[in-house]
Design an enzyme around this catalytic site. Structure first.
Site, PDB file in Angstrom:
ATOM      1  N   ASP A  48       0.822  -1.213   0.000  1.00 61.59           N
ATOM      2  CA  ASP A  48       0.000   0.000   0.000  1.00 61.59           C
ATOM      3  C   ASP A  48       0.858   1.267   0.000  1.00 61.59           C
ATOM      4  O   ASP A  48       1.970   1.258   0.523  1.00 61.59           O
ATOM      5  CB  ASP A  48      -0.911  -0.031   1.241  1.00 61.59           C
ATOM      6  CG  ASP A  48      -2.085   0.923   1.110  1.00 61.59           C
ATOM      7  OD1 ASP A  48      -2.356   1.413  -0.004  1.00 61.59           O
ATOM      8  OD2 ASP A  48      -2.738   1.187   2.134  1.00 61.59           O
ATOM      9  N   HIS A  65       2.390   3.596  -9.101  1.00 57.07           N
ATOM     10  CA  HIS A  65       2.221   2.148  -9.290  1.00 57.07           C
ATOM     11  C   HIS A  65       3.410   1.567 -10.062  1.00 57.07           C
ATOM     12  O   HIS A  65       3.880   0.475  -9.758  1.00 57.07           O
ATOM     13  CB  HIS A  65       0.910   1.852 -10.038  1.00 57.07           C
ATOM     14  CG  HIS A  65      -0.311   2.254  -9.258  1.00 57.07           C
ATOM     15  ND1 HIS A  65      -0.472   1.928  -7.936  1.00 57.07           N
ATOM     16  CD2 HIS A  65      -1.425   2.973  -9.609  1.00 57.07           C
ATOM     17  CE1 HIS A  65      -1.631   2.421  -7.500  1.00 57.07           C
ATOM     18  NE2 HIS A  65      -2.217   3.058  -8.494  1.00 57.07           N
ATOM     19  N   LEU A 159       9.517 -21.307  -4.729  1.00 54.77           N
ATOM     20  CA  LEU A 159       8.649 -20.333  -4.050  1.00 54.77           C
ATOM     21  C   LEU A 159       7.224 -20.361  -4.628  1.00 54.77           C
ATOM     22  O   LEU A 159       7.036 -20.313  -5.840  1.00 54.77           O
ATOM     23  CB  LEU A 159       9.235 -18.921  -4.239  1.00 54.77           C
ATOM     24  CG  LEU A 159       8.374 -17.747  -3.763  1.00 54.77           C
ATOM     25  CD1 LEU A 159       8.287 -17.717  -2.239  1.00 54.77           C
ATOM     26  CD2 LEU A 159       8.941 -16.428  -4.284  1.00 54.77           C
TER      27      LEU A 159
HETATM   28  C1  IPE Z   1      -5.531  -2.646  -0.416  1.00 52.23           C
HETATM   29  O1  IPE Z   1      -5.180  -1.318  -0.492  1.00 52.23           O
HETATM   30  C2  IPE Z   1      -5.472  -3.266  -1.783  1.00 52.23           C
HETATM   31  C3  IPE Z   1      -4.139  -3.414  -2.365  1.00 52.23           C
HETATM   32  C4  IPE Z   1      -3.000  -3.093  -1.809  1.00 52.23           C
HETATM   33  C5  IPE Z   1      -4.141  -4.004  -3.670  1.00 52.23           C
HETATM   34  P1  IPE Z   1      -6.255  -0.166  -0.635  1.00 52.23           P
HETATM   35  O2  IPE Z   1      -5.467   1.102  -0.679  1.00 52.23           O
HETATM   36  O3  IPE Z   1      -7.168  -0.427  -1.768  1.00 52.23           O
HETATM   37  O4  IPE Z   1      -7.081  -0.297   0.716  1.00 52.23           O
HETATM   38  P2  IPE Z   1      -7.940   0.775   1.517  1.00 52.23           P
HETATM   39  O5  IPE Z   1      -8.908   1.364   0.553  1.00 52.23           O
HETATM   40  O6  IPE Z   1      -6.988   1.813   2.023  1.00 52.23           O
HETATM   41  O7  IPE Z   1      -8.565   0.002   2.630  1.00 52.23           O
HETATM   42  C1  IPE Z   2      -1.522   0.349  -3.367  1.00 56.54           C
HETATM   43  O1  IPE Z   2      -1.269   1.713  -3.367  1.00 56.54           O
HETATM   44  C2  IPE Z   2      -1.676  -0.215  -4.762  1.00 56.54           C
HETATM   45  C3  IPE Z   2      -3.052  -0.634  -5.099  1.00 56.54           C
HETATM   46  C4  IPE Z   2      -4.082  -0.552  -4.322  1.00 56.54           C
HETATM   47  C5  IPE Z   2      -3.233  -1.209  -6.408  1.00 56.54           C
HETATM   48  P1  IPE Z   2      -2.477   2.740  -3.358  1.00 56.54           P
HETATM   49  O2  IPE Z   2      -2.811   3.093  -4.770  1.00 56.54           O
HETATM   50  O3  IPE Z   2      -3.604   2.263  -2.540  1.00 56.54           O
HETATM   51  O4  IPE Z   2      -1.772   4.000  -2.678  1.00 56.54           O
HETATM   52  P2  IPE Z   2      -2.445   4.996  -1.646  1.00 56.54           P
HETATM   53  O5  IPE Z   2      -2.980   4.171  -0.509  1.00 56.54           O
HETATM   54  O6  IPE Z   2      -3.541   5.721  -2.365  1.00 56.54           O
HETATM   55  O7  IPE Z   2      -1.327   5.897  -1.237  1.00 56.54           O
HETATM   56 MG    MG Z   3      -4.066   2.438  -0.568  1.00 58.77          MG
END
Ligand code: IPE
Ligand code: IPE
Ligand code: MG
Length: 276
Positions: A48, A65, A159
């Site tokens: 995240d 990303h 793995l």
């Molecule tokens: C969880 O992260 C999903 C992934 C890392 C793929 P999100 O950023 O979507 O989760 P919330 O919305 O903060 O709970």
């Molecule tokens: C996690 O990073 C990647 C995915 C959910 C695909 P985020 O895109 O959720 O990044 P934040 O949480 O908005 O910073």
């Molecule tokens: Mg996120």
């Protein structure tokens, strides 16, 4: 008796002390080998913070990303190097479709790029790829790429790399209930025979042990619908860095934190100190 007390006092092996000192000094520590018995068999990671990483640099979320895929490479290699049995990575949740068309499109494009650039090396490293989630809900090109990666690496014995794509924990549990109900309807299963093991076999993670360690980056402390069944007794470690800044040194620190935890599974302390 005296020696017993003394060894209890100093029962931590020296490498833990070294790491504790390094953590206190905020020194980046090279990877150190953990005793295999203290290594988690199954690590799950909620990757995240890509968006916040990009925002802090005046970049687009999509650029965040793209930066995240570099960390992904490093962490998969480290898991392989360190002999982790299974690694589950949360790449795209069923809830992530709610994001802008542009961001979802960028994530899907990265997915294709990632599979085509990495599959040869992963296969060579004997990595077995499993997709956790509903692949039928992915766009056609992405669906074909991930199915072919799964088929190509099916017999690999290294793995176990589980990539959660279009994954939701509640959807996974609901699907498991449906699969069992269908077997009952066909007369192939007696409801009396449904136990925890049989239920776990209906999950996408049927080939992996339960999650031992769950890591989430970016400082958020929630599960966000990731592996609810499999993490029932997992240790949770939260790192404040955003995913693109996570690297194998920070990963090793998470493993050290895990190694120092006392897992009791409802019982008593493993060193016998807390006997009833
Ligand atoms: C969880 O992260 C999903 C992934 C890392 C793929 P999100 O950023 O979507 O989760 P919330 O919305 O903060 O709970
Ligand atoms: C996690 O990073 C990647 C995915 C959910 C695909 P985020 O895109 O959720 O990044 P934040 O949480 O908005 O910073
Ligand atoms: Mg996120």
């Amino acid at each position: 008796m005296f020696f017993e007390r003394l060894t209890k006092l100093f029962r931590r092996p020296p490498e833990y002390i070294t790491v504790a000192v390094a953590q206190a000094q905020r020194v980046s520590q090279p990877a150190q080998a953990l005793p295999p018995s203290r290594l988690p068999r199954h690590v799950a990671i909620i990757m995240d913070g890509n968006g916040r990483w990009a925002q802090a640099r005046g970049m687009s979320r999509s650029a965040g990303h793209a930066a995240g895929t570099e960390a992904l490479r490093d962490i998969i290699r480290a898991s392989d190097d360190w002999g982790i049995e299974a690694l589950s990575l949360y790449a795209f949740s069923t809830e992530n479709w709610a994001r802008s068309k542009e961001e979802v499109g960028a994530l899907m494009a990265l997915l294709l790029k990632y599979f085509s650039s990495e599959i040869d090396e992963l296969d060579e490293k004997n990595v077995r790829i499993t997709i956790l989630g509903d692949v039928d809900g992915l766009p056609e090109a992405q669906r074909e790429a991930v199915i072919s990666a799964m088929e190509r690496t099916r017999d690999n014995t290294g793995l176990k790399l589980n990539i959660a794509l279009n994954y939701g924990g509640r959807a996974e549990l609901t699907r498991a209930a449906r699969l069992l109900a269908e077997q009952v309807r066909e007369g192939a299963l007696d409801p009396e025979d449904i136990d925890e093991d049989l239920f776990a076999q209906q999950l996408y993670t049927a080939d992996s042990p339960d999650v031992d360690l769950l890591i989430r980056t970016s400082g958020e402390q929630r599960l966000s619908n990731f592996l609810p069944w499999q993490t029932t007794y997992a240790e949770f470690v939260f790192d404040t860095v955003n995913w693109p800044d996570f690297d194998r040194a920070r990963y090793m620190k998470c493993l050290q934190v895990y190694a120092d935890r006392d897992r009791r599974f409802g019982g008593v302390k493993s060193d016998g100190e807390a006997k009833p």
